[in-house]
Design an enzyme around this catalytic site. Sequence first.
Site, PDB file in Angstrom:
ATOM      1  N   LYS A  97       0.821  -1.209   0.000  1.00 19.13           N
ATOM      2  CA  LYS A  97       0.000   0.000   0.000  1.00 19.13           C
ATOM      3  C   LYS A  97       0.868   1.278   0.000  1.00 19.13           C
ATOM      4  CE  LYS A  97      -4.014  -2.226   2.136  1.00 19.13           C
ATOM      5  NZ  LYS A  97      -5.019  -2.132   3.226  1.00 19.13           N
ATOM      6  N   ASN A 122      -2.161   0.300   6.658  1.00 18.13           N
ATOM      7  CA  ASN A 122      -1.657  -0.948   7.238  1.00 18.13           C
ATOM      8  C   ASN A 122      -0.756  -1.738   6.300  1.00 18.13           C
ATOM      9  OD1 ASN A 122      -3.644  -1.831   5.562  1.00 18.13           O
ATOM     10  ND2 ASN A 122      -4.855  -2.880   7.117  1.00 18.13           N
ATOM     11  N   TYR A 135     -12.474  -1.505  -3.738  1.00 15.43           N
ATOM     12  CA  TYR A 135     -12.990  -1.706  -2.376  1.00 15.43           C
ATOM     13  C   TYR A 135     -14.505  -1.523  -2.310  1.00 15.43           C
ATOM     14  CZ  TYR A 135      -8.361  -2.046  -0.180  1.00 15.43           C
ATOM     15  OH  TYR A 135      -7.109  -2.474   0.221  1.00 15.43           O
TER      16      TYR A 135
HETATM   17  P1  IDP Z   1      -8.224  -6.505   5.433  1.00 15.93           P
HETATM   18  O1  IDP Z   1      -7.371  -5.620   4.544  1.00 15.93           O
HETATM   19  O2  IDP Z   1      -7.462  -6.992   6.633  1.00 15.93           O
HETATM   20  O3  IDP Z   1      -8.906  -7.613   4.682  1.00 15.93           O
HETATM   21  P2  IDP Z   1     -10.798  -5.157   5.465  1.00 15.93           P
HETATM   22  O4  IDP Z   1     -11.791  -5.235   6.584  1.00 15.93           O
HETATM   23  O5  IDP Z   1     -11.117  -5.889   4.206  1.00 15.93           O
HETATM   24  O6  IDP Z   1      -9.380  -5.577   6.047  1.00 15.93           O
HETATM   25  O7  IDP Z   1     -10.611  -3.598   5.144  1.00 15.93           O
HETATM   26  C1  IDP Z   1      -9.961  -3.176   3.959  1.00 15.93           C
HETATM   27  C2  IDP Z   1      -9.004  -2.062   4.309  1.00 15.93           C
HETATM   28  O8  IDP Z   1      -9.759  -0.942   4.787  1.00 15.93           O
HETATM   29  C3  IDP Z   1      -8.046  -2.360   5.470  1.00 15.93           C
HETATM   30  O9  IDP Z   1      -6.921  -3.105   5.079  1.00 15.93           O
HETATM   31  C4  IDP Z   1      -7.690  -0.973   5.939  1.00 15.93           C
HETATM   32  O10 IDP Z   1      -6.746  -0.337   5.065  1.00 15.93           O
HETATM   33  C5  IDP Z   1      -9.040  -0.268   5.813  1.00 15.93           C
HETATM   34  N1  IDP Z   1      -9.819  -0.352   7.059  1.00 15.93           N
HETATM   35  C6  IDP Z   1     -10.450  -1.433   7.571  1.00 15.93           C
HETATM   36  N2  IDP Z   1     -11.083  -1.147   8.732  1.00 15.93           N
HETATM   37  C7  IDP Z   1     -10.859   0.166   8.957  1.00 15.93           C
HETATM   38  C8  IDP Z   1     -11.249   1.069  10.017  1.00 15.93           C
HETATM   39  O11 IDP Z   1     -11.942   0.708  10.975  1.00 15.93           O
HETATM   40  N3  IDP Z   1     -10.795   2.362   9.897  1.00 15.93           N
HETATM   41  C9  IDP Z   1     -10.033   2.807   8.854  1.00 15.93           C
HETATM   42  N4  IDP Z   1      -9.655   1.978   7.849  1.00 15.93           N
HETATM   43  C10 IDP Z   1     -10.044   0.687   7.900  1.00 15.93           C
END
Ligand code: IDP
Length: 139
Positions: A11, A114, A51
Amino acid sequence: MATNRTFTMIKPDAFADGNSGAILKMIEEAGFKIKAMKTVRLTAEQAGKFYAVHKERPFYNDLCRYMSSGPIIAAILEKENAVADFRKLIGATNPANAEPGTIRKLFAKSIEANAIHGSDSDENAEIESRFFFSKLEEI
Ligand code: IDP
Ligand code: MG
């Protein structure tokens, strides 16, 4: 697409910080073969499409902005049990909950920034790979 594959993105935060090399080294040392890889910069609209499943979530607009804020590396990886093993290697979405030694524990800045993406199923690995790479049959 073969079911022993997954899709990943390094990312924008990790790319900008110069962590791509260290992350790719961890991926290869964990036994994943890089089948295809490219550096791209998404538009906010493209990030929104990628997304789309999160469209109703409160963090969706921020996520689209963040994912289009700079270049990323998109790659297709191959290994037995690729999807599950790769999710284990990257760690929990929120780095605060990620296991020690995982990519997110080492490189993520926040639950949003992340460092890395990993597909959550064989089906999504194929959909996400096709988002970035054409002629998957030849890869
Ligand atoms: P993942 O990447 O671990 O599968 P997902 O729930 O699919 O997690 O969420 C996609 C991406 O959205 C995450 O990797 C992160 O960058 C972002 N994200 C997920 N939850 C949150 C949140 O609560 N706050 C801000 N960004 C989030
Ligand atoms: Mg996900």
